[in-house]
Design an enzyme around this catalytic site. Structure first.
Site, PDB file in Angstrom:
ATOM      1  N   ILE A   5     -22.122  12.349 -39.928  1.00 32.65           N
ATOM      2  CA  ILE A   5     -21.953  13.709 -39.444  1.00 32.65           C
ATOM      3  C   ILE A   5     -23.123  14.504 -40.025  1.00 32.65           C
ATOM      4  CG2 ILE A   5     -20.456  14.331 -41.389  1.00 32.65           C
ATOM      5  CD1 ILE A   5     -18.950  16.218 -39.596  1.00 32.65           C
ATOM      6  N   SER A   6     -23.734  15.347 -39.229  1.00 30.68           N
ATOM      7  CA  SER A   6     -24.883  16.126 -39.697  1.00 30.68           C
ATOM      8  C   SER A   6     -24.463  17.148 -40.739  1.00 30.68           C
ATOM      9  CB  SER A   6     -25.544  16.851 -38.520  1.00 30.68           C
ATOM     10  OG  SER A   6     -26.067  15.932 -37.599  1.00 30.68           O
ATOM     11  N   ARG A   7     -25.423  17.549 -41.544  1.00 37.45           N
ATOM     12  CA  ARG A   7     -25.192  18.620 -42.520  1.00 37.45           C
ATOM     13  C   ARG A   7     -24.726  19.868 -41.760  1.00 37.45           C
ATOM     14  NH1 ARG A   7     -30.468  20.100 -44.448  1.00 37.45           N
ATOM     15  NH2 ARG A   7     -29.342  21.657 -45.635  1.00 37.45           N
TER      16      ARG A   7
END
Length: 173
Positions: free
Chosen positions: A23-25
């Site tokens: 999951i992206s930041r």
């Protein structure tokens, strides 16, 4: 996020979601969403559904989202999660994001959450006049986040800085 990293969910870090994906930041999701400049009547293509985080951020801000995920288990879980959140303006497609989703093109915005080595031409072809493509581009480990705007007679490209995304893989899992 996965149970074993759930204690880190409030950190501004990329976290594993399974299937060798992340999951992206949160900051990256916010920046990419802002760059897309979402408006209520927008039609958006998302390449790389992942866990559905970026989708859930954009869904209340745009008319429709078409999202593509090549890993069936991730797509199944994201679809279930978004339904639990009462998000229904999203259509899902399993498959290869390199080809986009021409059936519903053109899109006012295209957001790509995995990095190809080069910008897929088929995504540019599906971008509406005035539309924006937000995409990380480059080799695994470090890429350049790029915003491309369709100016009718040409594409305007702006480099937005270094990021690190999983690779955009051709073909299904």
């Amino acid at each position: 996020v996965r149970e074993d990293v759930r204690s880190l969910r409030l950190e501004d870090e990329a976290l594993p979601i399974g299937s060798k994906q992340t999951i992206s930041r949160p900051h990256t999701v916010a920046v990419m969403s802002e760059l897309l400049a979402p408006e209520p009547d927008m039609r958006v293509l998302e390449v790389g559904t992942g866990c559905g985080y970026q989708t859930a951020v954009l869904a209340p801000l745009v008319k429709n989202i078409w999202t593509i995920e090549r890993i069936p288990e991730l797509q199944r879980r994201a679809k279930q999660r978004l339904r639990e959140l009462d998000i229904y303006n999203v259509q899902f497609k399993p498959g290869d994001g390199w080809a986009g989703w021409p059936k519903y093109a053109p899109y006012d915005g295209i957001i790509v959450t995995a990095a190809p080595d080069e910008i897929p031409d088929k995504l540019l072809q599906q971008l509406a006049p005035g539309g924006r493509l937000i995409i990380p581009v480059g080799p695994q480990g470090v890429q350049d986040l790029v915003m491309i705007t369709n100016r009718n007679d040409h594409f305007e490209q702006v480099s937005l800085g270094l990021v690190s995304f999983v690779p955009l893989v051709k073909g299904n899992s």
